[in-house]
Write a protein that holds these residues in place. Structure first.
Motif, short mmCIF file in Angstrom:
data_model
loop_
_atom_site.label_atom_id
_atom_site.label_comp_id
_atom_site.label_asym_id
_atom_site.label_seq_id
_atom_site.Cartn_x
_atom_site.Cartn_y
_atom_site.Cartn_z
N LYS A 64 -36.72 -34.07 5.13
CA LYS A 64 -35.88 -32.90 5.40
C LYS A 64 -36.56 -32.05 6.46
O LYS A 64 -37.78 -31.99 6.52
CB LYS A 64 -35.75 -32.08 4.10
N GLN B 86 -46.38 -27.07 -0.27
CA GLN B 86 -45.44 -28.04 0.27
C GLN B 86 -45.01 -27.64 1.67
O GLN B 86 -45.18 -26.47 2.05
CB GLN B 86 -44.14 -28.06 -0.55
N ARG C 73 -44.28 -35.73 -9.67
CA ARG C 73 -43.00 -35.29 -9.10
C ARG C 73 -41.92 -35.60 -10.12
O ARG C 73 -42.03 -36.58 -10.86
CB ARG C 73 -42.74 -36.05 -7.82
MG MG Z 1 -41.21 -32.66 -1.09
#
Ligand code: MG
Ligand code: ATP
Length: 579
Positions: free
Chosen positions: A225, A361, A462
């Motif tokens: 992204k 992040q 995650r």
């Molecule tokens: Mg990520």
């Protein structure tokens, strides 16, 4: 575990007290802002501000070139050359908000591009030089690149194949690696252009909310992204460099990350400069001996690296490190993946100080949770939130929405109050994906964690990687860390493999240190070790030996690929896969 070497007083001595007093507006006052109230610009805070505070002649960057040459760039010289780069953009008709892509190794021109672009109020977008043509094309298309800065050989190998498919591109600036001139039709020799450009440049009015950086995520969990950051993020870059990396003006700092991912820009370019230190930039790739020699010869005092590199150093063996004098090192920090407790214990042994893990992040733009220099390290923990950051563990509430988990040790999603300057402002062209990250006043990180009674956060895994087996939820990190304790193991990646009875079983992929044989007896030994440490419910049922694990270019283990390959499923986006 405690321990910082030397007598330097940490910038953050009393965590609780600092947090109570901290406000972001107070933090912003440590920066100067553009003259005459013309706003806030990252490059001004990083470079030009220092021309008036006595740092003008100090080395900002020391470049260690592949061929052994060393090039120092002072703050003054950096200011002049980034002005020139801004003037080059000006001449080309590139404007505010236009995106300038960089595709080079860690050469001086990359740093001029980053800071000159920011001065010009265009948006800097770095890419890994090892990307193939298609990942480059895809990102340049999403980001509507107006300018591409690259080297002559990368142009020939990659960019030339795709540039005609990118109608947004107005200029390609090339650097010839051998110092010769480039004369490829349709491109511009960057060094020539810099030579010809004026060395004075006045940064225009910069709104703190003006876009500054476009960073693509690592693609560990899926399609990358494009996270957009604004000039105001510099407040977070600066303050985290000061508080977490504990930068003092006399420090020699080395961030080993490539600017192709966010660490290499936030902490390889911006933060050390705003904090007025000297940074080492090594153009060459990882090599254990070269790295130790660099730490020794450059007298590095603060070193910021990543678990993947630390594991490689551990793999290289302890005899190598013994040959070097690393007594100047006073702070070691790590980011990018969970740092196995074993790595912390190892660093205590060989450096006399622990690696201090921190978590953040691409989306958060800067460090969020950290083991501060003044803090006791609990190996395996990410530490505590940066002052000004409110972090929480959340879960879905029975009545809908989300609620905070208050019980220490209870697992949930790590969430942040998104009211800090470096939070991303968009996923480029993906509004819905962006909106989904926010709920009930929180930014949801996609990572699972716990918080203990002392306020330390512990990474579980995650959300996508968590394994559901026979009624248990298992984070791969816990299992991998136990496998790493075994002397034969260099790296481990753990996945859930579908199973008709248990839903999933724990399967581990293990690569070995040199000198160990991947045979049945070692497999039994490893299984036994894991069972003893984790119990039969959590220990892997299967272990597969593999020479290496699939990783992103930034060195993260790609568990989704291990899983796809195991199940014979499509591999999905592999644009960031290290080859
Ligand atoms: Mg990520
Ligand atoms: P993508 O979002 O495209 O899947 P990515 O999440 O790996 O890729 P980055 O933004 O580079 O992209 O990485 C951030 C993630 O890396 C975090 O969300 C976390 O999962 C992991 N991470 C970073 N630092 C740490 C740390 N100290 N401990 C545990 N995990 C970490």
């Amino acid at each position: 575990m405690h321990g910082t070497k030397g007598k330097i007083r940490p910038n953050l001595e009393d965590y609780e007290r600092y947090c109570r007093r901290f406000t972001w507006s107070e933090a912003e006052r440590e920066l100067s802002g553009l003259p005459f109230g013309r706003g806030l610009n990252i490059a001004h805070e990083a470079v030009d501000r220092h021309l008036e505070n006595g740092r003008s002649d100090q080395t900002a960057f020391r470049f260690l070139r592949k061929d052994g040459a060393v090039e120092d760039l002072s703050y003054k010289e950096l200011s002049k050359r980034t002005n020139k780069f801004a003037n080059v953009l000006q001449e080309l008709g590139i404007g505010r908000g236009d995106r300038v892509f960089a595709l080079t190794g860690r050469i001086p021109e990359l740093y001029l591009t980053a800071l000159g672009t920011l001065k010009h109020r265009s948006v800097f977008c770095p890419l890994f030089s090892a990307f193939g043509p298609e990942p480059i094309r895809m990102r340049a298309e999403i980001g509507e690149a107006k300018v591409i800065v690259t080297t002559e050989s990368l142009y020939r190998k990659k960019v030339a194949k795709i540039v005609h498919d990118l109608p947004s591109v107005r200029a390609v600036l090339l650097v010839n690696e051998n110092g010769e001139k480039t004369d490829i039709p349709g491109t511009i020799d960057l060094r020539d252009a810099l030579d010809a450009a004026a060395s004075g440049y006045e940064i225009g009015q910069t709104d703190p909310e003006d876009p500054a950086l476009l960073h693509f995520t690592s693609g560990t969990t899926g399609r990358p992204k494009g996270a957009v950051h604004v000039h105001k993020a510099v407040v977070a870059h600066h303050i985290t460099g000061k508080l977490v990396l504990d930068l003092h003006s006399e420090d020699i700092f080395w961030c080993t990350a490539d600017p192709g991912w966010v660490t290499g820009t936030s902490y390889g370019i911006i933060s050390p400069l705003t904090n007025g230190v000297t940074s080492i930039v090594d153009e060459a790739e990882f090599d254990a001996e070269r790295w130790y020699r660099t730490l020794q010869n450059e007298e590095v005092s603060v070193w910021y690296s990543a678990p993947t590199a630390i594991r490689m150093l551990m793999k290289a063996g302890d005899d190598v490190v013994g040959n070097f004098d690393l007594s100047k090192l006073r702070l070691l920090a790590s980011v990018g993946e969970p740092l196995n407790p074993e790595a912390v214990i190892w660093s205590e042994k060989v450096f006399g100080i622990p690696f201090r893990d921190n978590w953040w992040q691409t989306e958060t733009g800067g460090i969020m949770i950290a083991n501060f220099a003044s803090m006791i390290v609990k190996p395996g923990s990410m530490g505590r939130p940066v002052p000004g950051i409110e972090a929480a563990i959340v879960r879905e509430a029975p009545e809908g929405g989300i609620e905070e988990v208050v019980e220490p040790g209870e697992q949930g999603e790590l969430a942040l109050r998104p009211d800090f300057p470096s939070i991303f402002r968009a996923y480029l062209n993906e509004h819905e994906r962006y909106a989904k990250c926010f709920a009930d006043g929180f930014y949801l990180t996609g990572d699972l964690a716990t918080k203990d009674e002392d306020g330390y956060f512990w990474f579980v895994g995650r959300k996508d990687d968590v394994i559901k087996t026979a009624g248990h939820l298992i984070g791969p990190f816990e299992v991998e860390s136990v496998l790493m304790e075994h002397p034969a193991v260099a790296e481990a990646g753990v996945i859930g493999k579908p199973d008709p009875v248990a839903m999933e079983i724990v399967k581990a992929f293990v690569s070995l240190k040199t000198g160990f044989e991947a045979d049945e007896s070692l497999r039994r030994d490893l299984l036994g070790h894991a069972r003893k440490r984790l119990g039969p419910a959590v220990a892997p049922k299967e272990i597969e030996f593999t020479p290496s694990l699939p990783k992103t270019r930034s060195g993260k283990i790609m568990r989704r690929l291990l899983k796809a390959r195991e199940l014979g499923l499509p591999e999905g986006d592999i644009s960031t896969l290290e080859k």
